[in-house]
Each structure stands twice: as structure tokens, then as C-alpha cells.
Write an enzyme that holds these catalytic residues in place. Sequence first.
Site, short mmCIF file in Angstrom:
data_model
loop_
_atom_site.label_atom_id
_atom_site.label_comp_id
_atom_site.label_asym_id
_atom_site.label_seq_id
_atom_site.Cartn_x
_atom_site.Cartn_y
_atom_site.Cartn_z
N ASP A 185 21.76 -9.48 27.25
CA ASP A 185 22.37 -8.49 27.05
C ASP A 185 22.24 -7.42 27.23
O ASP A 185 20.80 -6.38 27.58
CB ASP A 185 21.62 -8.43 25.09
N ASP A 286 26.55 -5.69 25.13
CA ASP A 286 26.82 -4.57 23.05
C ASP A 286 27.54 -4.00 22.86
O ASP A 286 27.65 -2.96 23.45
CB ASP A 286 25.36 -4.07 23.13
N GLU A 355 31.12 -7.17 24.06
CA GLU A 355 31.21 -7.67 22.87
C GLU A 355 31.56 -6.46 22.17
O GLU A 355 31.82 -5.32 22.29
CB GLU A 355 29.72 -7.73 21.71
N HIS A 426 23.70 -14.10 16.31
CA HIS A 426 22.77 -13.80 15.38
C HIS A 426 23.02 -12.79 14.62
O HIS A 426 21.91 -12.15 13.39
CB HIS A 426 21.80 -13.08 16.77
N ASP A 427 24.23 -11.79 14.49
CA ASP A 427 24.32 -11.59 13.65
C ASP A 427 25.15 -11.84 12.15
O ASP A 427 25.77 -11.07 11.18
CB ASP A 427 25.44 -10.07 14.01
C1 GLC Z 1 25.56 -6.06 17.95
C2 GLC Z 1 24.14 -6.41 18.01
C3 GLC Z 1 23.74 -6.11 16.51
C4 GLC Z 1 23.26 -4.68 17.10
C5 GLC Z 1 23.79 -3.99 16.89
C6 GLC Z 1 23.17 -2.74 17.95
O1 GLC Z 1 26.47 -5.30 16.98
O2 GLC Z 1 24.86 -7.73 18.15
O3 GLC Z 1 22.36 -7.36 16.80
O4 GLC Z 1 22.36 -4.42 16.45
O5 GLC Z 1 25.11 -4.55 18.00
O6 GLC Z 1 22.70 -2.64 18.98
#
Ligand code: GLC
Length: 642
Positions: A185, A286, A355, A426-427
Site C-alpha cells: 500500500d 492510497d 484508491e 478496512h474502511d
Molecule cells: C485511505 C485509507 C484509509 C486511510 C486514508 C488516509 O482512504 O484506505 O484507511 O485512513 O486513506 O490515508
Amino acid sequence: MQAGHRRLDRGSTIGDVYAHPLGRDATDKILLALGRSRRWVNNPLIRRLRLSVVERLGGRFVGDGFMDTLLQLLNDVPDSPTHTTGPVTPHWWKEAVFYQVYPRSFADSDGDGIGDLRGIINHLDHIEELGVDCLWLSPIFASPNEDNGYDISDYREVMSEMGTLDDIDELISACHERGMRIILDLVVNHTSDQHAWFRAAREDPEGPYGDYYYLRRGTPDTLPNNWASYFSGPAWSWLDDAKRWALHLFAVSQPDLNWDNPAVRREVADVVHWWLDRGIDGFRLDVINFISKREGLPDGNEFVASLMEFSGVEQYFHGPHLHEYLAELRRDGFTRRGAVEEGPGCDPVAVMIGETPGIGVETGRLLTGEDRNELDLVFGFDHLDNPGKTRWDDYRYDLNHLKRYMVDRQARLGSGDWVSLFWENHDNPRMISKVDPDPRHRTALGKALAAIQLLGRGTPFIYQGQEIAAVNQDFSDVSEFRDIESINRLSPSGGGAESVNTVLAGSRDHARTPMRWDTSPCHGFTMGEPWIGFHEDSTGYTVAEQREDPESVLNFYRSLIELRRNHAALRLGDIRFVAVHRRDYFGWFRELDGEAFLVEVNLSSESILPPHHHESLETLVSTGGDNSPLTPYEVRVHRVTS
Ligand code: GLC
Ligand code: MG
């Protein structure tokens, strides 16, 4: 190869906006947020409305500057890839099944209560037996863990709780030996405030590192702009030592990197290369669509803020240099020097998965289209909540929305487009709990969700625990939450809410409780005290129990992944949806080179009659009883024999 769109101005119509890739996505997003149907924009009278008229009529609602911001956003966008037809260009990542591990909660090998790399190595059999092709690990880099590793203090070091560089080397080799790939990641929209770059910037804002971040002069009583942080409060904090404001779209301890600085972009490319040289097969990037902020960091529009819950989004979710920076990173970071043959650890271009919160179907195509050389896949989030709802709302998710989303998206893709398929990470809370928390439906629903994901068209990303039908936790006290997002929302500075119920529906902690390996007190996750507590302990939903049960969700995942593996039609084949307007019934054909399958899923907790099909079918899989009505959430997979 490009479909041109013309420059828009106040003389353009709503129809012109809707014909524009970002215009369409933005309109759809607004309709989704308001819970309104698309029929609205399909009305010819509305389509013919000029933007100048809209501005005059709606000015009161949308506020000053809305139209300028909209036009600027739209006119920055490159032309979309054309909708090519014909065979799909094969790539391993189009045919692969990915599995996301949240290392902190997967398996703890040393009894400190925190999952670690050795824990993952010890459980690789489970992942391999599932039939996974590629592992994705949430961050394992050095981090003070304010956001569980999404705040990185050293990109070339492993977090001490997780293990060492030797452990990650061993994990990489172990995956490759099993024929699996592994991706990490990459969190480079921001770093931790403990990163050496930020420390140096803070010490000497005028020095070489000052420009690695967004540091702004000013006075502690006047914020540089009105942008909001995703973790509550403003997106700026005052650094008293440096006498500067620092921008952080996430936590205070996650300052945003300034990608307009070429030195930052070079650093990131170097980090990527460093890991590729260690054998990594790619990265999930990310919040990667946030990296290019509009010059001058202008205020966000109030109307957009009221719709999107956060102010400033339109100034960076699809920034002016986004496409340029991604293409550059692909070329300078993700392209392996001298590599010729595809294979684990040596693909010429390592996989790049973004993402991308806020990105819709059309902008997704712009980011991933075959001839654009940017990302390979994106994660958009429009399917995770029903229209008019957000993650924080307590409601029953209607799977007909997922069906509509998948049908509509597919119709807009050409053969040069490929998409990801995921419901959990995980979110987000667990999908089974969102749809139907009735324990009697847990297994059937877990299988239905598996079938939609594994037999749909796209690359599935399974989140740990999904394969054993994991569900949400009954957290009952504020002190049980560990996630910074939930904690900040609960604390007075983050909105003043007191009660657990404010965060219960949406908390990211539901998905972060320990993986349930067996029926021992800590479910085989740890010999110590787990870093996060859990409530859910129903019989039958651990890996050990499900391994022994031929009817389990785990064995269903295995069998569908194997079916997918054995039939190219289920991976690369065309998809044709049937009975698209029927509520609660989701059916589709997959077809390639004369081989065809029909998948049918009951999206409801009632029995329904499937439509009649003219083809002759041989039923391969059925999760319900006999053959006539589909039982609640039943899945049937048939082979077409004529
Ligand atoms: C993304 C991740 C999340 C994190 C955020 C800031 O959305 O998936 O878990 O808190 O970015 O890095
Ligand atoms: Mg440990």
C-alpha cells in the site's frame, strides 16, 4: 483513439455537461447524494437548459463561484478513451483474484496482540487454498500508527510491530514460490508528521524540504482556506515552531505532500523502484486522486460541501495535474528496468491500483483506459451506500442498488476498460451486516455476495474475513473504538457527539477486529491481549470450523474461485445481464469462445421465481433447496448446453 468533448461555458446546456465525462460523474454523484433518480437529467426540457439560466435560477442554492468552479473543473479534463470493441487485452491482473490483508488484525505470531508479517507467513496456506492470485497488504511501513500505518514515517523500513525487512523479503519469496503475487500500500498523498522530510520542513520552512509539503505563512487565528479534514475539523493546523499552517486532508499527523514539487515526485518514484527491486509486484495507491491540488488552494464551494459532507473536495479530487503525475509515476516508478517477461516479481510494469474516492465511472475510465498509461484499476465507492445515504446512516442496504450500479457501469465500458469488484475493505463495515443482519441469512447472503463478486466481470478484491462471512461488532461503549476517524467524530472537538450510535453504523473498526481462525478464546489470532476487542463469536464462523463443513461460505468461495480458474468465460468473457428491471432478481450470462454460463442470484430474503430462460441449462451450483423458486439469497450457476 480519443473521443473529443468541447469546451464548456455558460452557453452550454445541462445536456452538454452530462455528455462530458466529469460532468456526467459529477451530476450522477449529486443525484446519488440527494437520492434522486437519473430520470431527472433525461428529461429533454432539463437537458436543454443553459448553464447561464441554471445559474440565475439556482444561484441562491449553489452560491457564488459554483459555476466558475464547475466550468474550470470540466475544462481541465482530457478527452475520454473511445469505447473500443473486440477482444480484451490479457493481463494477469484482469484474471486474478486479489485478497486484502489488514496486517494488524490478521495473525499475531509473537503474542504482543498485534498482527505481524510472520503471522501472515504462517497463514499463507489459507490464502493459497482459497485460490488467491495476489495478496495486498495494508501498510506495513514504519509508522507511529495514528492511522494504523496510513501515516508513514519511513518508506524503506518495516513498522517495528510488524517485523523486519528480512520478514518482508521472506514473505515476498514465499508468495512467489506459491505462484502468488504480492502488492503493498503506497500512501503518498501524505506522510506522517514523524517522517524525516516533515521534520526537516518544520525545522526550516525555507529550506529544501519546506516545499515538500503545503506550508503556509499566516497567523494562528486565520485559516488559509475552508477545506475540511476527513477526520474532523479543518484541514489545516498551525505549527507554532515553524510559524506556518500545514495542510492535512486527513489527521493532523498526516501532512499532505506537495506533488507540484518535482523533487517529491522523484522521491515517490524512487520508493516504488526500491520496492520493485525487492520483488514487490505493484502497489495499491492510497487516495491517489487527491495528489494534485488546484493552484492557490481556493476555498471550497458551500453547496458542494453540503452535498459531499466535506468542504474543498472539488479543488483536489480531480486536480489539474492528476493525469500527468500518474502517467509520470507509471513511467518513472512502476516500469521495471530491463524486464521483458511477465511473472511474479518481474512484470515489466508493476500493477498500479488507485484508491480514488469521489471518482465515478467516466473519470474512472479516464484514469484506467488502456491507451492512457496511468492506473490499471481504480476503487470507486458509489456502490457502497444506497442513494441518499452515507456510511454513518443506520439503514438496510438494498442490493438492487448494487445491481443497478453494475448494470449501468458495464454498459459504459469498452473493451479497453477494466474494473475492480469489491464490497468490503478496512474502511467499511461488513456488507452482510449492512444488507441483512438476520443470522438465519448469514451463510446464504455471504454466498450471494461471493457469487456477484467472483462471477461478475472485473477483478475481485476479497477483504480478509469475507470468506468466512464476517459481520459487524456490537460495540457498546465509546472506549471500545480504536480508529482515529471514529474517535475524532466522538470527541467534542470532532462534532460533540457523545453516543456510540453516532459512529456505530459506519465505524471502520467493524472490519478491523481480529480474523477468526479457530474457536480458542482469541480465535487463534493472538496468545496475548488483542489490540482491539471484539464481540462477535457465533459458532460456525471461524476458518477451522468452515474448513470442515462442505456447505460453508469458505468452501463456497473456494469452489467459485476454482470454477473461475477453470473457465476463461468467467474471467474474461462478455457479460450480458438479463431481466434488468426485475427487482430482487440478478441474473447474467458470461460467454467466451462458445462457452457460456448463467448466474442467478436472489437479492432478497423472500423466495422469488426466476424468469424462464430459453437456453438449455445444466445446473452446476445451487445454494438453495430444489429447483423452482429461488430461496432467500440463493445462488444458482448453470452451464449453457445449447
Ligand atoms: C485511505 C485509507 C484509509 C486511510 C486514508 C488516509 O482512504 O484506505 O484507511 O485512513 O486513506 O490515508
Ligand atoms: Mg505481533
